[in-house]
Design a protein around this motif. Structure first.
Motif, PDB file in Angstrom:
ATOM      1  N   ALA A 120       0.710  -1.216   0.000  1.00  0.00           N
ATOM      2  CA  ALA A 120      -0.074  -0.083   0.012  1.00  0.00           C
ATOM      3  C   ALA A 120       0.940   1.102  -0.155  1.00  0.00           C
ATOM      4  CB  ALA A 120      -0.935  -0.177   1.371  1.00  0.00           C
ATOM      5  N   TRP A 121       1.838   1.181   0.952  1.00  0.00           N
ATOM      6  CA  TRP A 121       2.842   2.289   0.774  1.00  0.00           C
ATOM      7  C   TRP A 121       4.157   1.850   1.780  1.00  0.00           C
ATOM      8  CZ3 TRP A 121       3.644   3.882   5.936  1.00  0.00           C
ATOM      9  CH2 TRP A 121       2.858   3.850   6.931  1.00  0.00           C
ATOM     10  N   GLU A 122       5.038   2.789   1.594  1.00  0.00           N
ATOM     11  CA  GLU A 122       6.361   2.504   2.185  1.00  0.00           C
ATOM     12  C   GLU A 122       6.967   3.816   2.603  1.00  0.00           C
ATOM     13  OE1 GLU A 122      10.276   1.383   1.013  1.00  0.00           O
ATOM     14  OE2 GLU A 122       9.510   1.047  -1.182  1.00  0.00           O
ATOM     15  N   PHE A 123       7.586   3.625   3.949  1.00  0.00           N
ATOM     16  CA  PHE A 123       8.211   4.696   4.484  1.00  0.00           C
ATOM     17  C   PHE A 123       9.753   4.536   4.916  1.00  0.00           C
ATOM     18  CE2 PHE A 123       9.408   7.731   8.179  1.00  0.00           C
ATOM     19  CZ  PHE A 123       8.975   8.821   7.582  1.00  0.00           C
ATOM     20  N   ASP A 124      10.733   5.370   4.314  1.00  0.00           N
ATOM     21  CA  ASP A 124      12.106   5.263   4.834  1.00  0.00           C
ATOM     22  C   ASP A 124      12.471   5.784   5.995  1.00  0.00           C
ATOM     23  OD1 ASP A 124      14.712   5.120   4.832  1.00  0.00           O
ATOM     24  OD2 ASP A 124      15.082   6.434   2.948  1.00  0.00           O
ATOM     25  N   LEU A 125      12.611   4.996   7.007  1.00  0.00           N
ATOM     26  CA  LEU A 125      13.111   5.423   8.382  1.00  0.00           C
ATOM     27  C   LEU A 125      14.333   6.118   8.437  1.00  0.00           C
ATOM     28  CD1 LEU A 125      11.879   2.202  10.229  1.00  0.00           C
ATOM     29  CD2 LEU A 125      10.733   4.389  10.382  1.00  0.00           C
ATOM     30  N   GLY A 126      14.964   6.125   7.439  1.00  0.00           N
ATOM     31  CA  GLY A 126      16.279   7.127   7.396  1.00  0.00           C
ATOM     32  C   GLY A 126      17.639   6.388   8.131  1.00  0.00           C
ATOM     33  N   THR A 127      17.525   5.269   8.486  1.00  0.00           N
ATOM     34  CA  THR A 127      18.559   4.787   9.249  1.00  0.00           C
ATOM     35  C   THR A 127      18.768   3.214   8.580  1.00  0.00           C
ATOM     36  OG1 THR A 127      17.123   3.816  10.758  1.00  0.00           O
ATOM     37  CG2 THR A 127      18.342   6.068  11.462  1.00  0.00           C
ATOM     38  N   ASN A 128      20.053   2.861   8.951  1.00  0.00           N
ATOM     39  CA  ASN A 128      20.398   1.407   8.219  1.00  0.00           C
ATOM     40  C   ASN A 128      20.785   0.334   9.706  1.00  0.00           C
ATOM     41  OD1 ASN A 128      22.908   2.770   8.536  1.00  0.00           O
ATOM     42  ND2 ASN A 128      23.507   2.278   6.629  1.00  0.00           N
ATOM     43  N   ARG A 129      20.026   0.474  10.752  1.00  0.00           N
ATOM     44  CA  ARG A 129      20.616  -0.530  11.854  1.00  0.00           C
ATOM     45  C   ARG A 129      19.313  -1.189  12.299  1.00  0.00           C
ATOM     46  NH1 ARG A 129      25.224   2.700  15.152  1.00  0.00           N
ATOM     47  NH2 ARG A 129      25.242   0.574  16.301  1.00  0.00           N
ATOM     48  N   VAL A 130      19.347  -1.754  13.589  1.00  0.00           N
ATOM     49  CA  VAL A 130      18.469  -2.518  14.183  1.00  0.00           C
ATOM     50  C   VAL A 130      16.868  -1.901  14.111  1.00  0.00           C
ATOM     51  CG1 VAL A 130      19.059  -1.612  16.543  1.00  0.00           C
ATOM     52  CG2 VAL A 130      17.857  -3.981  16.406  1.00  0.00           C
ATOM     53  N   GLN A 131      16.088  -2.711  13.698  1.00  0.00           N
ATOM     54  CA  GLN A 131      14.677  -2.287  13.905  1.00  0.00           C
ATOM     55  C   GLN A 131      14.004  -3.415  14.657  1.00  0.00           C
ATOM     56  OE1 GLN A 131      13.031   0.552  13.313  1.00  0.00           O
ATOM     57  NE2 GLN A 131      15.105   1.553  12.526  1.00  0.00           N
TER      58      GLN A 131
ATOM     59  N   LYS B 125      -1.875  -3.860   1.474  1.00  0.00           N
ATOM     60  CA  LYS B 125      -3.205  -4.102   1.800  1.00  0.00           C
ATOM     61  C   LYS B 125      -3.581  -5.066   0.376  1.00  0.00           C
ATOM     62  CE  LYS B 125      -4.251  -0.427  -1.319  1.00  0.00           C
ATOM     63  NZ  LYS B 125      -4.970   0.889  -1.339  1.00  0.00           N
ATOM     64  N   VAL B 126      -5.017  -5.831   0.599  1.00  0.00           N
ATOM     65  CA  VAL B 126      -5.570  -6.427  -0.476  1.00  0.00           C
ATOM     66  C   VAL B 126      -5.466  -5.564  -1.920  1.00  0.00           C
ATOM     67  CG1 VAL B 126      -7.402  -7.804  -1.423  1.00  0.00           C
ATOM     68  CG2 VAL B 126      -6.683  -7.900   0.966  1.00  0.00           C
ATOM     69  N   GLY B 127      -4.824  -6.009  -2.715  1.00  0.00           N
ATOM     70  CA  GLY B 127      -4.623  -5.422  -4.065  1.00  0.00           C
ATOM     71  C   GLY B 127      -3.796  -4.379  -4.256  1.00  0.00           C
ATOM     72  N   GLY B 128      -2.943  -4.329  -3.257  1.00  0.00           N
ATOM     73  CA  GLY B 128      -1.689  -3.342  -3.284  1.00  0.00           C
ATOM     74  C   GLY B 128      -0.682  -3.632  -4.494  1.00  0.00           C
ATOM     75  N   GLY B 129       0.405  -2.910  -4.626  1.00  0.00           N
ATOM     76  CA  GLY B 129       1.421  -3.258  -5.707  1.00  0.00           C
ATOM     77  C   GLY B 129       2.482  -3.823  -5.083  1.00  0.00           C
ATOM     78  N   ALA B 130       3.610  -4.114  -6.046  1.00  0.00           N
ATOM     79  CA  ALA B 130       4.837  -4.812  -5.930  1.00  0.00           C
ATOM     80  C   ALA B 130       5.692  -3.941  -5.113  1.00  0.00           C
ATOM     81  CB  ALA B 130       5.574  -4.792  -7.299  1.00  0.00           C
ATOM     82  N   VAL B 131       6.450  -4.686  -4.104  1.00  0.00           N
ATOM     83  CA  VAL B 131       7.527  -4.178  -3.189  1.00  0.00           C
ATOM     84  C   VAL B 131       8.990  -3.912  -3.990  1.00  0.00           C
ATOM     85  CG1 VAL B 131       8.752  -4.377  -1.059  1.00  0.00           C
ATOM     86  CG2 VAL B 131       6.444  -5.569  -1.391  1.00  0.00           C
TER      87      VAL B 131
END
Ligand SMILES: O=C(O)c1cc(C(=O)O)c2c(n1)C(=O)C(=O)c1cc(C(=O)O)[nH]c1-2
Ligand SMILES: [Ca+2]
Length: 708
Positions: free
Chosen positions: A41-52, A573-579
């Motif tokens: 449905a959407w993605e958000f860049d958390l702006g870091t590259n470590r543990v989540q 979501k159902v009907g969302g797009g490619a990642v």
């Protein structure tokens, strides 16, 4: 708090989902019939590259997510549009006190405020609309000691409760409750006693606990008992249940030489919400020497136990047992092992105590292989409980851990440093590491009764569906490796969601474990997925990123290794797009040429540099390719030139590299540098040779020996 419904609905109001922290959703719009059509449905860049490690919260269409170090983000939950974000100003020296990366396990949201605890132990109340700081409070009593905060603050009525980590260092654990309105302190509960020569204990329950510690306890080092993860408010009994951590130093002969249960280490303690007074305690690992904490997430439930409905806690701590504990009395109603356990074999429900097996777990006089290993049969990665099916879904690791005491029985306290007092190797690595150990240790290990078990099955790790009262597995799905940790979500429609380090997000059938859907996200996942609904549309969200305990070994099969450690928030979501997949990283290059060796360096200095590095630096710098922190065998000329200013003066402190001038001398730093130059030269020679032969370069190895 409305306890008449179980599980989260449209809102998911704390990292655990509902009041019971069950990671269970009542939503059924996404089901076996349409899960195959899930897309981005959407993605958000958390702006870091470590543990989540965090699970987001959604309240009335707004998503509140936490990131590493205690960052916070508020997003439109239907579109991903950023409303605000918050990066705490962290004292980056705190990185030296953090055992396990810059982990953060979530936020608390209530009354128009968002609460987040930063790594350095500062607790913030933010305006939920704007992200502006409304108040902040320093939760750490003594910054000379290695306290950090990695857990989620817990709301308990008009209070917010937070603990801290640092039991491997020099801390004494406690939790503190603050008033939501203004951050003033309501109460503090210390989890273990202090030196009785310094005056009376803070509470009667600590006077009682003192009897279970020996007279010559190393109070100066701290004792441990940090509450670094689960703190759970139980509205039905208006009590705050705290999961207490391990003892420090680990070996009994150092920490509490006369022995004893060492209350309230590795215990669940229930505190009166209003006063912080203890109502009951249940110790899950008496006489701890193995980092077998009780800090792992709790789930509240109501269960039929022998024909009687009881309010219970479902708890799978590190120690390998599945506990069903009565929430009213603190008595265990069921306690069954779910993995190999060499520190205790059975549980006596009548006495409420385990049958300890020191013959296979006391390493005071020589090495032992302990099951489960210190990363735990379970750890911070959340389980989920579906009350309708009465099934508990959880990732479980079955492996051992070799422990011995490499140093003196009465070591000096290292101020603000690692004081765990053990050498430790994970069982999964034993076969490959054993050959590198001192011959005496090798001989002793081979003679252990647990040796064959450890060699026959170094480790297994799987997502399981477990019956809480028997601990029996209904179905299981093997994972890729012990670095995987799968946080889990279950829905009333019978779907279990979890992600993996390879980058896949999976949905499986709750009844059978059969896979119904998966998608390759190209980003490593450990955190638990969650689900919510806005304007009649159900979404599934998960944060991506590898790290935390064991972050120095990034397995080659992981997306973090192949495509970088992207921190993203992915929503389906159902009907969302490619990642979209992050681009593949180019193949590893041979290590660059090191500068000439420093002047006057001898082989003895190089050896000393290696030992100093292992004791002080290796907890973070594993020196493995594409690990969480730079591989110092691949330093560029610029970094070599600035080595002393980086290490001694803290030139890169903003990046998280602390200053060491208070603990390391110029000569020690020179010895470390000499060892790194020597190592880099050897690595370069080996890799140039491999390249010439067309073979792959140095690959990461799980064989890490840690000296805490
Ligand atoms: O004893 C402690 O105070 C403490 C703190 C933490 C932490 O704060 O992250 C971990 C542990 N211990 C620990 O034993 C452990 O296995 C662990 C794993 C993780 C993680 O985030 O992956 N943290 C911690
Ligand atoms: Ca620990």
């Amino acid at each position: 708090v409305d306890t008449s419904t179980y599980g989260a609905g449209d809102n998911w109001d704390n990292p655990g989902g509902d009041w019971a922290e069950s990671h269970f959703s009542r939503l059924t719009d996404i089901s076996a019939d349409n899960v195959g059509q899930l897309g981005l449905a959407w993605e958000f860049d958390l702006g870091t590259n470590r543990v989540q490690e965090s699970t987001p919260i959604v309240i009335d269409g707004v998503m509140y997510a936490s990131g590493n170090l205690g960052r916070a983000y508020a997003l439109n939950a239907a579109t991903g549009e950023e409303l605000w974000s918050f990066t705490p100003e962290v004292d980056m020296q705190a990185n030296r006190a953090a055992c396990c990366d810059q982990a953060n396990r979530g936020l608390a949201v209530a009354g128009g405020k968002v609460f987040t605890a930063a790594l350095d132990g500062m607790l913030y109340a933010l305006d939920a609309k704007t992200g502006e700081v409304l108040w902040k409070v320093d939760t750490i009593v003594d910054h000379e000691r290695a306290y950090t905060s990695t857990g989620a603050p817990e709301l308990a009525g008009d209070l917010v409760v937070i603990g801290n980590g640092g039991a491997e260092y020099d801390t004494r654990g406690y939790v503190t409750a603050y008033n939501v309105s203004d951050g003033t302190q309501a109460w503090r509960f210390w989890t273990i006693p202090h030196d009785p020569r310094d005056g009376p204990q803070e509470s009667p329950e600590l006077e009682a606990a003192l009897e279970t510690w020996s007279k010559d306890t190393r109070w100066d080092i701290g004792g441990g008992g940090t509450a670094w993860d689960a703190i759970t408010y139980d509205p039905q009994f208006d009590q705050v249940i705290v999961g207490v951590g391990n003892g420090g130093p680990y070996p009994m002969k150092i920490r509490s030489p006369g022995g004893g249960d060492n209350l309230y280490l590795d215990s669940l303690v229930a505190l009166d919400r209003k006063t912080g007074a203890m109502k009951w305690h249940f110790q899950e690992t008496p006489q701890d020497q193995w980092d077998l904490t009780a800090t792992q997430p709790m789930i509240l439930a109501q269960l039929d136990v022998g024909g009687e409905q009881r309010p219970v806690i479902l708890h799978t701590p590190k120690n390998g047992f599945f506990f069903v504990v009565d929430r009213e009395t603190g008595k265990p109603l069921a306690a069954n092992p779910i993995v190999r356990t060499s520190w205790a074999d059975t549980w006596d429900l009548a006495t409420g105590k385990p049958h300890l097996t020191p013959e296979t777990s006391d390493y005071s006089n020589g090495p032992q292989i302990i099951f489960p290993a210190s990363p735990g049969a379970r750890n911070w990665y959340p389980a989920a409980y579906d009350p309708g099916r009465n099934i508990y879904f959880a990732h479980v690791i079955d492996m051992g851990n070799l422990f011995w005491v490499p140093g003196p029985d009465r070591p000096e306290r290292i101020k603000g440093g690692m004081n765990a007092g053990v050498a430790a190797i994970f069982g999964a690595d034993l076969p490959s590491v054993l050959a590198t150990l001192p011959p005496l240790i090798q001989e002793q290990v081979k003679a252990l009764p647990t040796y064959k078990t450890a060699m026959d099955l170094p480790q297994s790790n799987e997502v399981r569906a477990i019956d809480p009262l028997t601990g029996k597995t209904r179905w299981s799905i093997p994972g890729d490796g012990y670095q995987d940790r799968h946080g889990v979500l279950v829905t009333a429609s019978g779907l279990v969601f979890y992600g993996d380090l390879a980058g896949k997000l999976h949905a499986v059938d709750a009844e059978t474990g059969k896979e119904l859907w998966s998608v390759d996200t190209g980003s490593s996942i450990m955190a638990a997925p969650m689900t919510y609904r806005v304007d009649g549309v159900q979404y599934v969200a998960v944060q991506t990123g590898f790290g935390g305990g064991g972050w120095g070994f990034v397995p080659p099969y992981s997306a973090a290794y192949q495509r970088g450690n992207a921190n993203r928030l992915l929503v389906f979501k159902v009907g969302g797009g490619a990642v979209p997949l992050p681009a593949k990283l180019p193949p590893l290059e041979p290590a660059p040429a090191p500068p000439p060796q420093l002047s006057g360096v001898t082989p003895a200095m190089i050896a000393e540099g290696q030992a100093t590095f292992t004791a002080n630096c290796a907890a973070c710098h594993s020196n493995q390719p594409r690990a969480g922190l730079p591989d110092l065998r691949r330093m560029s000329g610029n970094i070599h030139d600035a080595f002393d200013t980086i290490v001694l003066d803290g030139a890169l402190v903003a990046n998280g590299m602390p200053a060491w001038d208070d603990r390391l001398s110029k000569d020690q730093v020179k010895a470390i540098h000499a060892w790194l130059i020597d190592t880099q030269g050897k690595l370069r020679a080996r890799e140039l040779e491999l390249q010439k032969r067309g073979e792959p370069l140095d690959s990461p190895s799980a064989a890490i020996l840690s000296n805490f």
